[in-house]
Design a protein around this motif. Structure first.
Motif, mmCIF file in Angstrom:
data_model
loop_
_atom_site.group_PDB
_atom_site.id
_atom_site.type_symbol
_atom_site.label_atom_id
_atom_site.label_comp_id
_atom_site.label_asym_id
_atom_site.label_seq_id
_atom_site.Cartn_x
_atom_site.Cartn_y
_atom_site.Cartn_z
ATOM 1 N N GLY A 1 -26.414 83.663 59.678
ATOM 2 C CA GLY A 1 -26.318 83.958 61.111
ATOM 3 C C GLY A 1 -25.936 82.722 61.900
ATOM 4 O O GLY A 1 -24.856 82.151 61.719
ATOM 5 N N ASP A 2 -26.836 82.223 62.772
ATOM 6 C CA ASP A 2 -26.558 81.062 63.609
ATOM 7 C C ASP A 2 -27.487 79.914 63.231
ATOM 8 O O ASP A 2 -28.092 79.909 62.159
ATOM 9 C CB ASP A 2 -26.694 81.438 65.089
ATOM 10 N N SER B 1 -22.220 86.420 59.352
ATOM 11 C CA SER B 1 -22.041 85.119 59.989
ATOM 12 C C SER B 1 -22.714 84.054 59.141
ATOM 13 O O SER B 1 -23.674 84.321 58.416
ATOM 14 C CB SER B 1 -22.631 85.104 61.411
ATOM 15 N N LEU B 2 -22.185 82.812 59.234
ATOM 16 C CA LEU B 2 -22.715 81.691 58.459
ATOM 17 C C LEU B 2 -22.589 80.431 59.310
ATOM 18 O O LEU B 2 -21.524 80.160 59.882
ATOM 19 C CB LEU B 2 -21.947 81.522 57.154
ATOM 20 N N LYS C 1 -20.283 70.771 63.074
ATOM 21 C CA LYS C 1 -20.986 72.051 63.074
ATOM 22 C C LYS C 1 -19.960 73.165 63.172
ATOM 23 O O LYS C 1 -19.103 73.151 64.069
ATOM 24 C CB LYS C 1 -21.979 72.124 64.234
ATOM 25 N N ILE C 2 -20.043 74.144 62.259
ATOM 26 C CA ILE C 2 -19.060 75.223 62.170
ATOM 27 C C ILE C 2 -19.806 76.554 62.081
ATOM 28 O O ILE C 2 -20.810 76.667 61.372
ATOM 29 C CB ILE C 2 -18.136 75.047 60.950
ATOM 30 N N GLN C 3 -19.312 77.563 62.811
ATOM 31 C CA GLN C 3 -19.856 78.926 62.757
ATOM 32 C C GLN C 3 -18.755 79.855 62.262
ATOM 33 O O GLN C 3 -17.701 79.974 62.884
ATOM 34 C CB GLN C 3 -20.326 79.370 64.145
ATOM 35 N N LEU C 4 -18.974 80.517 61.104
ATOM 36 C CA LEU C 4 -18.026 81.467 60.537
ATOM 37 C C LEU C 4 -18.506 82.879 60.837
ATOM 38 O O LEU C 4 -19.637 83.241 60.508
ATOM 39 C CB LEU C 4 -17.896 81.266 59.020
ATOM 40 N N ASN C 5 -17.641 83.697 61.473
ATOM 41 C CA ASN C 5 -17.982 85.071 61.839
ATOM 42 C C ASN C 5 -16.965 86.014 61.228
ATOM 43 O O ASN C 5 -15.744 85.830 61.401
ATOM 44 C CB ASN C 5 -17.988 85.247 63.363
ATOM 45 N N VAL C 6 -17.455 87.045 60.511
ATOM 46 C CA VAL C 6 -16.566 88.041 59.920
ATOM 47 C C VAL C 6 -16.138 89.021 61.004
ATOM 48 O O VAL C 6 -16.982 89.557 61.740
ATOM 49 C CB VAL C 6 -17.264 88.782 58.761
#
Length: 313
Positions: A226-227, A251-252, A281-286
């Protein structure tokens, strides 16, 4: 500045971390971290917290916490023992109460009752099992069919009308083969930057494989579902050559100490992390599913119907 504070500050600088990064990792206030580096332990809430803060700080910058506490124990103030603790240690334990004869008799009576109930339960289970076993053959006899012979299949109309019966091989040869639907390729697109976190959209919807490879030295890595407040998947220093894999379904969140020592890929596609000697810092969202069983062209694939042999005659 004390020797312990100088050691902690040097390790932090070598990992490319700021006091804000250490505060986020250890959840220790920034002014307490500054007091540890300067050796001013009077700012801390109490001597009991000094060892805990030093241990968390050491683990965050990749040092052996036990070794640091052992080498610099002369600098760390010892925790004072409270009067309440001394009284609890010196106070004698009250003697155990001796069971009365009446309680022993009640205990034996309860044990006997439990044993009799257990024996009665076993007898009831065996009796029910025997009754069901005797009724089973009678039920099977009632459900037995009168004859086991299958009725002959009716003759086909092709022979009666003078037609020729089609062979099974001919029918199988005319069955169309469905066209396979092409698999859409993975795409990773930068969408926005919120605070210090870069957000990327990963498509299409489904499960993707994320790999983090450390090259060139030790790097502190944090990965959460998630976050930044989600469940921890990785929260430690990774050595040179370490490769970790994760399944990305929603999310990752990824946080690394030095972006120049890390390569992040999604299904083999490299994510741009700046490649600098700073934290990233990176946020990956499908991306959400678009729906529909269509190919990349957006058109449904429907097999062409095959005419039945003998139709129209």
């Amino acid at each position: 500045m004390s020797e312990l504070g100088a050691l902690l500050r040097k390790a932090r600088m070598e990992n490319g971390l700021t006091l804000d990064d250490i505060q986020e990792i250890t959840k220790i206030r920034k002014r307490y971290l500054e007091a540890l580096e300067s050796g001013d332990y009077s700012v801390l809430p109490g001597s009991f917290y000094v060892r805990a803060f030093v241990k968390n700080y050491s683990e965050a910058v990749g040092l052996d916490a036990d070794e640091v506490l052992r080498l610099y124990q002369h600098e760390i103030p010892a925790a004072a023992i409270s009067d309440q603790t001394e009284q609890s240690v010196s106070r004698p334990r009250p003697p155990r109460r001796v069971r009365s004869r009446s309680s022993d008799r009640l205990g034996r009576a309860g044990f006997n009752i439990m044993m009799w109930c257990f024996l009665i339960l076993i007898v009831v289970v065996v009796w029910v099992f025997l009754i069901n076993r005797d009724d089973a053959p009678a039920q099977q006899a009632d459900n037995t069919p009168i004859t086991d012979k299958a009725s002959p299949a009716p003759p086909t109309d092709n022979a009666a009308n003078g037609g020729t019966a089609a062979s099974p091989g001919a029918t199988d040869a005319q069955t169309p083969t469905p066209t396979p639907t092409p698999t859409p390729q993975t795409s990773v697109v930068f969408t926005e930057k919120k605070g210090r976190v870069d957000h990327y959209d990963v498509s299409p919807a489904g499960t993707h494989k994320v790999e983090i490879k450390v090259t060139g030295g030790v790097n502190w890595t944090e990965v959460r579902e998630g976050d930044s407040s989600g469940e921890r998947l990785t929260y430690k220093n990774l050595t040179d050559g370490t490769v970790t894999s994760y399944d990305l379904t929603d999310s990752l969140y990824i946080n690394v100490g030095r972006a120049d020592l890390v390569q992040i890929t999604v299904d083999g596609i490299t994510v741009d992390d700046g490649d600098e000697a700073n934290s990233k810092k990176i946020q990956l969202n499908v991306a959400a599913s678009s729906g529909g069983d269509t190919a990349d062209t957006g058109q449904s694939v429907t097999p062409t119907p095959t005419p039945t042999p003998g139709a129209g005659q």
